[in-house]
Scaffold this motif. Sequence first.
Motif, mmCIF file in Angstrom:
data_model
loop_
_atom_site.group_PDB
_atom_site.id
_atom_site.type_symbol
_atom_site.label_atom_id
_atom_site.label_comp_id
_atom_site.label_asym_id
_atom_site.label_seq_id
_atom_site.Cartn_x
_atom_site.Cartn_y
_atom_site.Cartn_z
ATOM 1 N N ARG A 168 0.816 -1.221 0.000
ATOM 2 C CA ARG A 168 0.000 0.000 0.000
ATOM 3 C C ARG A 168 0.843 1.262 0.000
ATOM 4 O O ARG A 168 0.321 2.364 0.086
ATOM 5 C CB ARG A 168 -0.959 -0.008 1.197
ATOM 6 C CG ARG A 168 -1.967 -1.138 1.158
ATOM 7 C CD ARG A 168 -3.023 -1.035 2.247
ATOM 8 N NE ARG A 168 -3.992 -2.121 2.134
ATOM 9 C CZ ARG A 168 -3.842 -3.324 2.673
ATOM 10 N NH1 ARG A 168 -2.754 -3.591 3.366
ATOM 11 N NH2 ARG A 168 -4.768 -4.263 2.517
ATOM 12 N N GLY A 221 -0.037 1.874 5.281
ATOM 13 C CA GLY A 221 0.724 2.776 4.415
ATOM 14 C C GLY A 221 0.827 4.199 4.919
ATOM 15 O O GLY A 221 1.303 5.072 4.200
ATOM 16 N N LEU A 271 -2.380 8.057 1.267
ATOM 17 C CA LEU A 271 -2.854 6.715 0.906
ATOM 18 C C LEU A 271 -3.416 6.644 -0.501
ATOM 19 O O LEU A 271 -3.420 5.582 -1.114
ATOM 20 C CB LEU A 271 -3.964 6.264 1.872
ATOM 21 C CG LEU A 271 -3.593 6.104 3.327
ATOM 22 C CD1 LEU A 271 -4.766 5.561 4.107
ATOM 23 C CD2 LEU A 271 -2.399 5.166 3.465
ATOM 24 N N THR A 327 0.093 7.562 -3.840
ATOM 25 C CA THR A 327 0.253 6.171 -4.291
ATOM 26 C C THR A 327 -0.413 5.979 -5.663
ATOM 27 O O THR A 327 0.012 5.140 -6.451
ATOM 28 C CB THR A 327 -0.359 5.181 -3.281
ATOM 29 O OG1 THR A 327 -1.671 5.641 -2.966
ATOM 30 C CG2 THR A 327 0.439 5.090 -2.010
ATOM 31 N N GLN A 352 -1.564 -3.502 -5.318
ATOM 32 C CA GLN A 352 -2.566 -3.102 -4.318
ATOM 33 C C GLN A 352 -3.938 -3.058 -4.993
ATOM 34 O O GLN A 352 -4.113 -2.369 -6.011
ATOM 35 C CB GLN A 352 -2.262 -1.725 -3.731
ATOM 36 C CG GLN A 352 -3.340 -1.317 -2.726
ATOM 37 C CD GLN A 352 -3.215 0.084 -2.180
ATOM 38 O OE1 GLN A 352 -2.393 0.863 -2.647
ATOM 39 N NE2 GLN A 352 -4.028 0.406 -1.186
ATOM 40 N N GLU A 400 -7.618 -1.749 -5.638
ATOM 41 C CA GLU A 400 -8.313 -0.462 -5.454
ATOM 42 C C GLU A 400 -9.777 -0.730 -5.769
ATOM 43 O O GLU A 400 -10.295 -0.367 -6.832
ATOM 44 C CB GLU A 400 -7.745 0.590 -6.413
ATOM 45 C CG GLU A 400 -6.293 0.904 -6.130
ATOM 46 C CD GLU A 400 -5.583 1.606 -7.279
ATOM 47 O OE1 GLU A 400 -4.641 2.369 -6.995
ATOM 48 O OE2 GLU A 400 -5.942 1.394 -8.459
#
Length: 656
Positions: free
Chosen positions: A417, A497, A533, A537, A581, A583
């Motif tokens: 993350r 994260g 976050l 990212t 990660q 989403e």
Amino acid sequence: MSTSQFDYTAAFARNIGWVTQSEQSILRSKRVAIAGLGGVGGSHLLTLTRLGIGAFTVADFDTFELANFNRQAGATLSNLGRNKTDALLEQALDINPELDLNVFPDGVHDHNATDFLAEADLYLDSLDFFALQARQTMFANCARLDIPAVTAAPMGMGVALLNFLPGGMSFEEYFQLTGHDEEEQLLRFLLGLSPAMLQGTYLVDPTAVRLAEHKGPSTPMACDLCAGVAGTQVLKILLGRGKVISAPRGLHFDAYKNRLVQTWRPGGNRNPLQQLGLKIARRRFSQRLTPLSASEPVKSRDSVGRQILEIARWAPSGDNCQPWRFEITDDNHVVIHGNDTRDHCVYDLRGHASQLSQGILLETIAIAASGHGLQAHILARPGQPDTNPVFDVEFKKNPDIKPDPLLPHVSRRMVQRRPMSTRPINNRERQLLEASVGSDSRVIWLENFRDRLRVARLLSRNGGLRLTLPEAFKTHSSIIQWDSDQSEDRIPAKAVGLDPVTTHLMRWAMGSWNRVNFLNRYMAGTLIPRIELDFLTGIACASHFIIMAKEPARTLDDFVAAGRSVQRFWLTCTRLGLQLQPEMTPLIFHSYVRNNIEFSSNLRSQKLAKKLASQLEDIAAPEKIEHAVFMGRIGSGPTPTARSVRLPLDQLILRN
Ligand SMILES: Cc1cc2nc3c(=O)[nH]c(=O)nc-3n(C[C@H](O)[C@H](O)[C@H](O)COP(=O)(O)O)c2cc1C
């Protein structure tokens, strides 16, 4: 070539220059005792043989196995199952057939320590890291017999050296092991060996450290560095040349960190700096010292079904909720009892996230079964409600089934993350990833800067919605485990994260909805998490991706099939060394909006979701979103240092 062609002077002539002829003769007359021919011992023996040492006393009771291949001199297919002493002495004699060898094939113990050290000019410690009792015995005997003792320990991708010289500080004075339990002794030994702990910052998978099982990761580079450093100490000590440092001084060279540190800890582990380090280490390693049931090794005496489930339970699920329990009916048949969290988790819309996870689990079972040459025949039991699906899995021998190349990556796969590298994925990676989802699914990429920026903005708005959504508060506050870097049934805070300060603030805020509300309203509470976050990212990755099913997913079977593709995609990422990660929440909110499902008592949240849904459709056309089953981002970069682990298998197995 026969041994008669061997000539000591010619064989080691190239040492001359760094040693003189007469020094070479001295080395030829010396005996070095090496206890342990594993990770470093074998390299020590071969390096010192090439240095021209004329006599060795060696001890090891072990035989070579596959797990030795990454680092141990002599660990080869032709030596598999052979005694380490036999295999290595054969190699050493192949270099110098005139070697004078004393062999202790049962290892070193209290009763033979004196005999083992008899005639030795120097003792070179190469015992297994965890063999503390034997190590204490050996060093105590060296001190008693005035034999210099050297230990060069492989640490990550470096070497930590300590010498214990006659008349100097002893091993026990330095490490202070006596009177402590094994856990404390292991920590003291580790921190005493490497007070600088240079290796501590690049351990990419902490789950590999299983001190309670006497297992830890290792590298071949470290073992070779050890042989080089220890060999040099042997030369200096035996020839009385150069400055030899000894405990409480030590050397730590780390090739990965590009650093060399001379350590000095007067008083050894009694030193206040060491005491402080030990305090920190005790906290950090406490979880590694109690056996991590989640990473218990598969035992071959377990039934095949159990062995398969032991691997399969590493399948990921939303919020690590593991919406399944297992029943092992017989060796060829296991039953998966699914459940979902739709009644309390806003993200489990109609149980779809749980069904995807169940598909992921079933694919993982099939992959694990392939390791036994078994084909997994999976059947959803008819007549079960979608909230509690049941899957019968039967294992059948099939000579065509070979171990799936994704199998070794099942327990290594995890969520990253934190920011990833923006290096674009290359053609090979793209091809493998696109092929991994199978012919019933397709992958779309959102990878150029403009697309990543658009997704980052989407995620930032999505973060704003999540963090202000009253219905999500309970989920968020119950799924984070705050005080650990691993969690069996939740997500550890460190894996989320956030930076440590914001993590603390979040922990406080999660204490009540009023606090969250207060922060959101008056302190722009969502801003930092959204930037950290979601936005940053969102840009810091190689690409976002959307996995699309051929037909829009509607039924349990559709989501299960999609989950199977997702797991192959995710494991292929891991196989390629890429991080991933999910989403998923923009897709979930989109689905709420397009299906006109009221998901919140808060009107503002509903409105925000509508904007979010349109924003997503601007990025990928509505007809594509309709087929979307999974969304996420990928990129290269380090593996996370904190992760969710899993409930122990015994807790996942239903008992009558
Ligand atoms: C269906 C599904 C949806 C997920 N959604 C998200 C998500 O939206 N965001 C996220 O950060 N992680 C998401 N995850 C990741 C899980 O939280 C994670 O897999 C779980 O905590 C286990 O951790 P591990 O994958 O590191 O072993 C999702 C996983 C699955 C299977």
